[in-house]
Scaffold this active site. Structure first.
Site, PDB file in Angstrom:
ATOM      1  N   GLU A 116       7.743  -3.839   6.092  1.00  0.00           N
ATOM      2  CA  GLU A 116       7.181  -3.001   7.155  1.00  0.00           C
ATOM      3  C   GLU A 116       6.175  -3.826   7.936  1.00  0.00           C
ATOM      4  OE1 GLU A 116       5.766   0.536   4.980  1.00  0.00           O
ATOM      5  OE2 GLU A 116       7.533   1.568   5.737  1.00  0.00           O
ATOM      6  N   ASN A 161      -2.000   7.888  -1.376  1.00  0.00           N
ATOM      7  CA  ASN A 161      -3.146   6.966  -1.427  1.00  0.00           C
ATOM      8  C   ASN A 161      -3.583   6.428  -0.061  1.00  0.00           C
ATOM      9  OD1 ASN A 161      -0.893   5.274  -1.305  1.00  0.00           O
ATOM     10  ND2 ASN A 161      -1.859   3.674  -2.515  1.00  0.00           N
ATOM     11  N   CYS A 191      -1.544  -0.042  -3.740  1.00  0.00           N
ATOM     12  CA  CYS A 191      -0.407  -0.755  -4.328  1.00  0.00           C
ATOM     13  C   CYS A 191      -0.690  -2.252  -4.411  1.00  0.00           C
ATOM     14  CB  CYS A 191       0.840  -0.504  -3.510  1.00  0.00           C
ATOM     15  SG  CYS A 191       0.615  -0.873  -1.771  1.00  0.00           S
ATOM     16  N   GLU A 197       9.071   0.711  -0.300  1.00  0.00           N
ATOM     17  CA  GLU A 197       7.773   0.077  -0.577  1.00  0.00           C
ATOM     18  C   GLU A 197       7.276   0.703  -1.869  1.00  0.00           C
ATOM     19  OE1 GLU A 197       6.386  -2.340   0.991  1.00  0.00           O
ATOM     20  OE2 GLU A 197       7.485  -2.403   2.881  1.00  0.00           O
TER      21      GLU A 197
HETATM   22  P1  NAD Z   1       5.170   9.008  -6.021  1.00  0.00           P
HETATM   23  O1  NAD Z   1       6.351   8.118  -6.175  1.00  0.00           O
HETATM   24  O2  NAD Z   1       4.879   9.959  -7.107  1.00  0.00           O
HETATM   25  O3  NAD Z   1       5.329   9.898  -4.704  1.00  0.00           O
HETATM   26  C1  NAD Z   1       5.555   9.315  -3.444  1.00  0.00           C
HETATM   27  C2  NAD Z   1       6.210  10.342  -2.540  1.00  0.00           C
HETATM   28  O4  NAD Z   1       7.477  10.668  -3.061  1.00  0.00           O
HETATM   29  C3  NAD Z   1       5.439  11.653  -2.423  1.00  0.00           C
HETATM   30  O5  NAD Z   1       5.572  12.136  -1.111  1.00  0.00           O
HETATM   31  C4  NAD Z   1       6.181  12.554  -3.394  1.00  0.00           C
HETATM   32  O6  NAD Z   1       6.064  13.925  -3.077  1.00  0.00           O
HETATM   33  C5  NAD Z   1       7.599  12.068  -3.201  1.00  0.00           C
HETATM   34  N1  NAD Z   1       8.502  12.344  -4.326  1.00  0.00           N
HETATM   35  C6  NAD Z   1       8.212  12.439  -5.636  1.00  0.00           C
HETATM   36  N2  NAD Z   1       9.321  12.686  -6.344  1.00  0.00           N
HETATM   37  C7  NAD Z   1      10.344  12.743  -5.457  1.00  0.00           C
HETATM   38  C8  NAD Z   1      11.745  12.943  -5.568  1.00  0.00           C
HETATM   39  N3  NAD Z   1      12.342  13.151  -6.743  1.00  0.00           N
HETATM   40  N4  NAD Z   1      12.487  12.928  -4.454  1.00  0.00           N
HETATM   41  C9  NAD Z   1      11.916  12.706  -3.258  1.00  0.00           C
HETATM   42  N5  NAD Z   1      10.606  12.491  -3.076  1.00  0.00           N
HETATM   43  C10 NAD Z   1       9.821  12.509  -4.167  1.00  0.00           C
HETATM   44  O7  NAD Z   1       3.946   8.054  -5.697  1.00  0.00           O
HETATM   45  P2  NAD Z   1       2.424   8.452  -5.455  1.00  0.00           P
HETATM   46  O8  NAD Z   1       1.817   8.772  -6.770  1.00  0.00           O
HETATM   47  O9  NAD Z   1       2.313   9.447  -4.352  1.00  0.00           O
HETATM   48  O10 NAD Z   1       1.828   7.086  -4.889  1.00  0.00           O
HETATM   49  C11 NAD Z   1       1.440   6.039  -5.685  1.00  0.00           C
HETATM   50  C12 NAD Z   1       2.543   5.000  -5.792  1.00  0.00           C
HETATM   51  O11 NAD Z   1       2.889   4.546  -4.495  1.00  0.00           O
HETATM   52  C13 NAD Z   1       2.097   3.778  -6.554  1.00  0.00           C
HETATM   53  O12 NAD Z   1       3.142   3.365  -7.397  1.00  0.00           O
HETATM   54  C14 NAD Z   1       1.844   2.752  -5.456  1.00  0.00           C
HETATM   55  O13 NAD Z   1       1.942   1.420  -5.862  1.00  0.00           O
HETATM   56  C15 NAD Z   1       2.905   3.118  -4.488  1.00  0.00           C
HETATM   57  N6  NAD Z   1       2.567   2.614  -3.148  1.00  0.00           N
HETATM   58  C16 NAD Z   1       3.272   1.550  -2.665  1.00  0.00           C
HETATM   59  C17 NAD Z   1       2.944   1.024  -1.426  1.00  0.00           C
HETATM   60  C18 NAD Z   1       3.702  -0.143  -0.862  1.00  0.00           C
HETATM   61  O14 NAD Z   1       3.576  -0.376   0.330  1.00  0.00           O
HETATM   62  N7  NAD Z   1       4.471  -0.867  -1.644  1.00  0.00           N
HETATM   63  C19 NAD Z   1       1.909   1.586  -0.679  1.00  0.00           C
HETATM   64  C20 NAD Z   1       1.210   2.674  -1.202  1.00  0.00           C
HETATM   65  C21 NAD Z   1       1.565   3.183  -2.449  1.00  0.00           C
END
Ligand code: NAD
Length: 487
Positions: A468, A161, A294, A260
């Site tokens: 962060e 995102n 997020c 995060e």
């Molecule tokens: P996601 O958890 O599906 O994926 C995030 C990352 O993790 C990607 O690079 C993905 O390829 C990787 N990943 C997925 N499964 C994995 C595994 N089993 N082992 C290792 N890596 C793995 O999240 P998304 O759909 O890409 O992003 C949206 C989410 O991110 C939302 O929940 C959002 O709230 C959160 N987010 C949080 C913040 C914050 O700062 N708190 C910022 C941006 C997004």
């Protein structure tokens, strides 16, 4: 300088689809299609790394580590500063690339590039201010010296995102601290990460200090890296579900984790709020990145006296937004990242409507190519509808009515998440009192936007661990070392 930086447009996806970046080398690979969510068309293919590739990246990060940690913080600072400048020079092309692969509207993409670059500038400054301590023991027996050392090789995992900002928010402090890194961006948006790696190379980041790999199968690839004793840090931004899985995996080798994770931000509007300011803030907090943030306002709790005017104002503003491909000049609300994301939003909205909510605008996915869901306002939403507990991650604003401050606080805290919260009230004392009672890592008071590289970003409860940015962000990539000294 890389040929591609000058010879072809930096915003051309094909330029950045050349494969993994390991030990300063670009490697061929074509396993993962990158789709433009505005059209459903494939933009380019990037490499699909396996476990062996990941281990080569760890080898490269390890080989570069000793020399990198031995550089002066001034040298590291200057490289980060040059990287900031290069991102700024290429801001428009980077924004176009983000908009193409993520779908976000160009103004949002430009905002992201600027925010992302600022992490390099901030950590270029922080690199030269790494703190230490000198203390007297209460008994007088010796002196306490505390130094901070780079923690070691860091694995950085980022979501789709904010493809630029989530990477720089990790690379900046890691490099400033003296760590070498392996970045694994989301496979939906890898081109921005590769483009930034090119700029890093141009800025003078030595081979092996930053490695980037993309994979379709992140579980085994990341688990293999975490199992390697040379890897000492995992910095993850993504969903709470994946965060939990990775925490369990990291426990096996006791790897330090910064997390995060997801959010479910409440947006509280009190009767005494400035209505226009609250509506302005609501539009930013809800519609930045079309709700795919997020920190996005996920639940609007509005006090009874201002409720109807707020719903009417929000409906008018949401209905007026121009929906379209992210790269179109006029677009204010781009597509969702995937069709699956549209389906999830649709399910949440349908559930709320079946439970008695009413859509004052929007309320169903849009037909045609691309993954579009229209800006939607829901009123009369039951407090226990699914949409109150799950991240919507889309342009939907559910509005709930409340009567008293205590009720608003109770409803706002009724979630496993605790990332961001927003309060609109002209009474600052009241806003601070309510803010203190909210279980949230960050609070916007009469503001719809809180992200700032100079501030500590992060959540409480199941929204994460660590912070962060800010002055403490660099310490996430350092270990304290205590010297007991008899002077
Ligand atoms: P996601 O958890 O599906 O994926 C995030 C990352 O993790 C990607 O690079 C993905 O390829 C990787 N990943 C997925 N499964 C994995 C595994 N089993 N082992 C290792 N890596 C793995 O999240 P998304 O759909 O890409 O992003 C949206 C989410 O991110 C939302 O929940 C959002 O709230 C959160 N987010 C949080 C913040 C914050 O700062 N708190 C910022 C941006 C997004």
């Amino acid at each position: 300088m890389l040929q591609t930086l000058n010879s072809r447009s930096f915003a051309d996806p094909a330029v950045h689809a050349q494969g993994l970046y390991i030990n300063g080398q670009w490697e061929e690979g074509t396993g993962i299609p990158v789709v433009n969510p505005s059209t459903g068309e494939v933009l380019a293919h990037v490499a699909d790394a396996g476990v062996e590739d990941a281990m080569r990246a760890v080898d490269a990060a390890h080989a570069a580590a000793a020399q990198w940690r031995a550089t002066s913080s001034r040298q590291r600072s200057e490289i980060l500063r040059r990287w900031f400048q290069l991102m700024t020079e290429h801001a428009e092309e980077l924004a176009m690339l983000i908009s193409l692969e993520n779908g976000k509207a160009l103004p949002d993409a430009r905002g992201e590039v600027s925010y992302a670059a600022e992490f390099f500038r901030w950590y270029a400054e922080e690199a030269t201010r790494i703190p230490g301590e000198y203390r007297h023991t209460p008994s007088g027996s010796h002196k306490i010296l505390v130094d901070h050392e780079p923690i070691g090789i860091a694995v950085l995992i980022t979501p789709w995102n904010f493809p630029a900002a989530m990477a720089t928010r990790k690379i900046g402090p890691a490099l400033a601290a003296g760590c070498t890194v392996i970045l694994k961006p989301a496979s939906e948006t890898p081109l921005t990460a590769y483009a930034m790696a090119r700029l890093g190379e141009e800025a003078g980041v030595p081979s092996g200090v930053v490695n980037v790999l993309t994979t379709r199968d992140p579980g085994p690839v990341v688990n293999a890296m975490l199992a390697d004793p040379r890897v000492r840090k995992l910095s993850f931004t993504g969903s709470t579900g994946v965060g939990r899985t990775l925490l369990a995996e990291a426990a096996k080798t006791v790897v330090s984790c910064s997390m995060e994770l997801g959010g479910n931000a409440p947006f509280l509007v009190f009767d005494d709020a400035d209505l226009e300011a609250a509506l302005d803030g609501a539009m930013i907090a809800k519609m930045r990145n079309a709700g795919e943030a997020c920190t996005a306002a996920n639940r609007f709790y509005v006090q009874a006296g201002i409720h109807d005017a707020f719903v009417a104002g929000l409906t008018k503003r949401m209905a007026a937004l121009k929906i379209g491909p992210g790269t179109d000049k006029e677009t204010q609300c781009g597509p969702m990242i995937t069709q699956k994301a549209v389906q999830k939003i649709d399910q949440l909205v349908t559930n709320a409507l079946q439970r008695g909510a009413r859509a004052t605008t929007g309320g169903a996915p849009l037909a045609g190519s691309g993954y579009f869901y229209p800006p939607t306002v829901l009123e009369n939403v039951p407090a226990d509808a699914d949409i109150a507990f799950e991240e919507i991650f889309g342009p939907v604003a559910p509005v709930y009515k409340f009567e008293t401050d205590d009720e608003a606080i109770r409803l706002a805290n009724d979630t496993e998440y605790g990332l961001a919260a927003y309060i609109y009230s002209r009474d600052l004392k009241r806003a601070m009192r309510v803010g203190k009672a909210l279980e949230s890592g960050m609070l916007g008071i009469n503001r719809g936007l809180m992200s700032d590289p100079a501030a500590p970003f992060g959540g409480v409860k199941q929204s994460g661990l660590g912070r962060e940015g800010g002055v403490t962000g660099i310490l996430e990539f350092m270990e304290a070392k205590y010297y007991a000294v008899d002077l």
